[in-house]
Write an enzyme that holds these catalytic residues in place. Structure first.
Site, PDB file in Angstrom:
ATOM      1  N   LYS A  42      75.778  43.166   2.615  1.00  0.00           N
ATOM      2  CA  LYS A  42      76.622  43.193   3.826  1.00  0.00           C
ATOM      3  C   LYS A  42      78.073  43.551   3.489  1.00  0.00           C
ATOM      4  O   LYS A  42      78.842  43.947   4.348  1.00  0.00           O
ATOM      5  CB  LYS A  42      76.605  41.802   4.502  1.00  0.00           C
ATOM      6  CG  LYS A  42      75.439  41.589   5.451  1.00  0.00           C
ATOM      7  CD  LYS A  42      75.677  40.407   6.397  1.00  0.00           C
ATOM      8  CE  LYS A  42      75.592  39.074   5.684  1.00  0.00           C
ATOM      9  NZ  LYS A  42      75.864  37.903   6.492  1.00  0.00           N
ATOM     10  N   ASP A 130      69.201  33.785   0.791  1.00  0.00           N
ATOM     11  CA  ASP A 130      68.347  32.770   0.199  1.00  0.00           C
ATOM     12  C   ASP A 130      67.210  33.375  -0.625  1.00  0.00           C
ATOM     13  O   ASP A 130      66.302  32.688  -1.030  1.00  0.00           O
ATOM     14  CB  ASP A 130      67.784  31.848   1.268  1.00  0.00           C
ATOM     15  CG  ASP A 130      67.388  32.575   2.529  1.00  0.00           C
ATOM     16  OD1 ASP A 130      66.745  31.986   3.389  1.00  0.00           O
ATOM     17  OD2 ASP A 130      67.717  33.766   2.661  1.00  0.00           O
TER      18      ASP A 130
HETATM   19  P1  ADP Z   1      76.951  34.071   5.038  1.00  0.00           P
HETATM   20  O1  ADP Z   1      77.939  34.716   4.145  1.00  0.00           O
HETATM   21  O2  ADP Z   1      76.343  32.842   4.442  1.00  0.00           O
HETATM   22  O3  ADP Z   1      75.889  35.006   5.528  1.00  0.00           O
HETATM   23  P2  ADP Z   1      79.181  33.935   6.888  1.00  0.00           P
HETATM   24  O4  ADP Z   1      80.237  33.340   6.032  1.00  0.00           O
HETATM   25  O5  ADP Z   1      79.236  35.406   7.114  1.00  0.00           O
HETATM   26  O6  ADP Z   1      77.729  33.543   6.330  1.00  0.00           O
HETATM   27  O7  ADP Z   1      79.206  33.125   8.251  1.00  0.00           O
HETATM   28  C1  ADP Z   1      78.419  33.496   9.372  1.00  0.00           C
HETATM   29  C2  ADP Z   1      79.242  33.288  10.638  1.00  0.00           C
HETATM   30  O8  ADP Z   1      79.509  31.909  10.824  1.00  0.00           O
HETATM   31  C3  ADP Z   1      80.606  33.997  10.576  1.00  0.00           C
HETATM   32  O9  ADP Z   1      80.862  34.627  11.806  1.00  0.00           O
HETATM   33  C4  ADP Z   1      81.571  32.860  10.326  1.00  0.00           C
HETATM   34  O10 ADP Z   1      82.840  33.083  10.885  1.00  0.00           O
HETATM   35  C5  ADP Z   1      80.889  31.695  11.013  1.00  0.00           C
HETATM   36  N1  ADP Z   1      81.298  30.408  10.411  1.00  0.00           N
HETATM   37  C6  ADP Z   1      81.175  30.051   9.113  1.00  0.00           C
HETATM   38  N2  ADP Z   1      81.654  28.802   8.920  1.00  0.00           N
HETATM   39  C7  ADP Z   1      82.106  28.360  10.123  1.00  0.00           C
HETATM   40  C8  ADP Z   1      82.727  27.143  10.587  1.00  0.00           C
HETATM   41  N3  ADP Z   1      82.963  26.130   9.757  1.00  0.00           N
HETATM   42  N4  ADP Z   1      83.068  27.064  11.890  1.00  0.00           N
HETATM   43  C9  ADP Z   1      82.809  28.092  12.725  1.00  0.00           C
HETATM   44  N5  ADP Z   1      82.246  29.250  12.363  1.00  0.00           N
HETATM   45  C10 ADP Z   1      81.880  29.396  11.085  1.00  0.00           C
HETATM   46 MG    MG Z   2      77.943  36.645   3.381  1.00  0.00          MG
END
Ligand code: ADP
Ligand code: MG
Length: 267
Positions: A42, A130
């Site tokens: 991504k 995961d």
């Molecule tokens: P990953 O990297 O694990 O796939 P992301 O960091 O991209 O996940 O997070 C997915 C979504 O969730 C994003 O839009 C992010 O802004 C939101 N998000 C993550 N942590 C929080 C939080 N503590 N409160 C609100 N939104 C969150």
């Molecule tokens: Mg990510």
């Protein structure tokens, strides 16, 4: 200080990239030299450290040139908020190629052309979802990661994924520094994740509240530390960053039995 070499794991969408980038920003704010290497196809780990700008991925640059020879550091490493050095591995060709292979090429290239990878106080890998496959293991098998952190909420599936990741870490004999709860406002969330960490014998390092500030800042293309530095949640990231710096009690995790895990998330 000896270089901290860490990787952030957890189910897809659980908050790895937002936590990694905010912790990287907090470490930068605390005067540490940080390098964040996004390994997810991504390629969005560093976007909020760079004012919303997407940087060219290492795979894109290598593909454009036809091979990794001749790639310069300034084509693949970009300086963001508080001096955090950012690189994104990028994805394989959709449907063909292997994310793990891309990560190997990217790490070798960074080691060759980027002094930042050696000079950083903290080297942080934001690892793909995961899937416990080659891409998961590469930063570890290439001896770039010495400790890991797993993010989960209190819902069953992310805890299940976290436990599976522990199984992979155990096979690779890689220590887990602790669990981070990124809250989804599930019932008894902190208790469930706390019990999970306790059963694994590792600390619960932070409970990050679900907050609209995280997504507002993300929409502005900024970390919480940059766009909302006086918010409570910015302090949560600062405290987590401080714990990551001092964390010493790492142990190789022993995954929990599936039935036990289900009971633990039910109570
Ligand atoms: P990953 O990297 O694990 O796939 P992301 O960091 O991209 O996940 O997070 C997915 C979504 O969730 C994003 O839009 C992010 O802004 C939101 N998000 C993550 N942590 C929080 C939080 N503590 N409160 C609100 N939104 C969150
Ligand atoms: Mg990510």
């Amino acid at each position: 200080m000896t270089q901290k070499q860490i990787a952030i794991y957890g189910k897809g969408g659980i908050g790895k990239s937002s936590t990694a980038s905010n912790v990287a920003a907090a470490l930068g704010e605390a005067g540490k030299k940080v390098m964040l290497i996004g390994c997810d196809p991504k390629s969005d780990s560093s976007i909020t450290l760079l004012g919303g700008r997407r940087i060219p991925t290492i795979m894109d640059v290598v593909r454009r040139l036809g091979n990794p020879d001749g790639v310069r550091e300034d084509e693949i490493v970009f300086e963001g908020f508080r001096g955090v050095k950012c690189a994104e591995v990028g994805g394989p060709e959709p449907g063909v190629g292997c994310a793990g292979r891309g990560i190997i090429i990217a790490i070798q290239l960074l080691q060759k052309v980027s002094p930042s990878i050696r000079e950083a106080d903290v080297l942080m890998f934001d690892v793909p979802g995961d899937i416990v496959c080659g891409g998961f293991a590469v930063p570890i098998t290439k001896k770039m990661v010495r400790e890991t952190y797993i993010i989960t909420s209190g819902e069953y599936m992310p805890v299940y994924a976290a436990n599976n990741i522990c199984r992979g870490l155990n096979t690779l004999k890689t220590p887990l520094g602790g669990i981070i709860c990124n809250e989804r406002e599930a019932a008894n969330e902190r208790e469930i994740v706390g019990r999970f960490a306790e059963a694994l014998g590792v600390p619960l390092l932070a409970c990050i509240p679900r907050s609209p500030i995280v997504q507002q800042c993300e929409r502005e293309g900024k970390s919480v530390l940059e766009a909302a530095p006086s918010s409570d949640i910015a302090d949560v990231y600062r405290q987590l960053a401080a714990k990551v710096l001092t964390e010493k009690d790492n142990k190789v995790p022993e995954a929990l039995d599936d039935g036990y895990l289900r009971d633990l998330t039910r109570q």
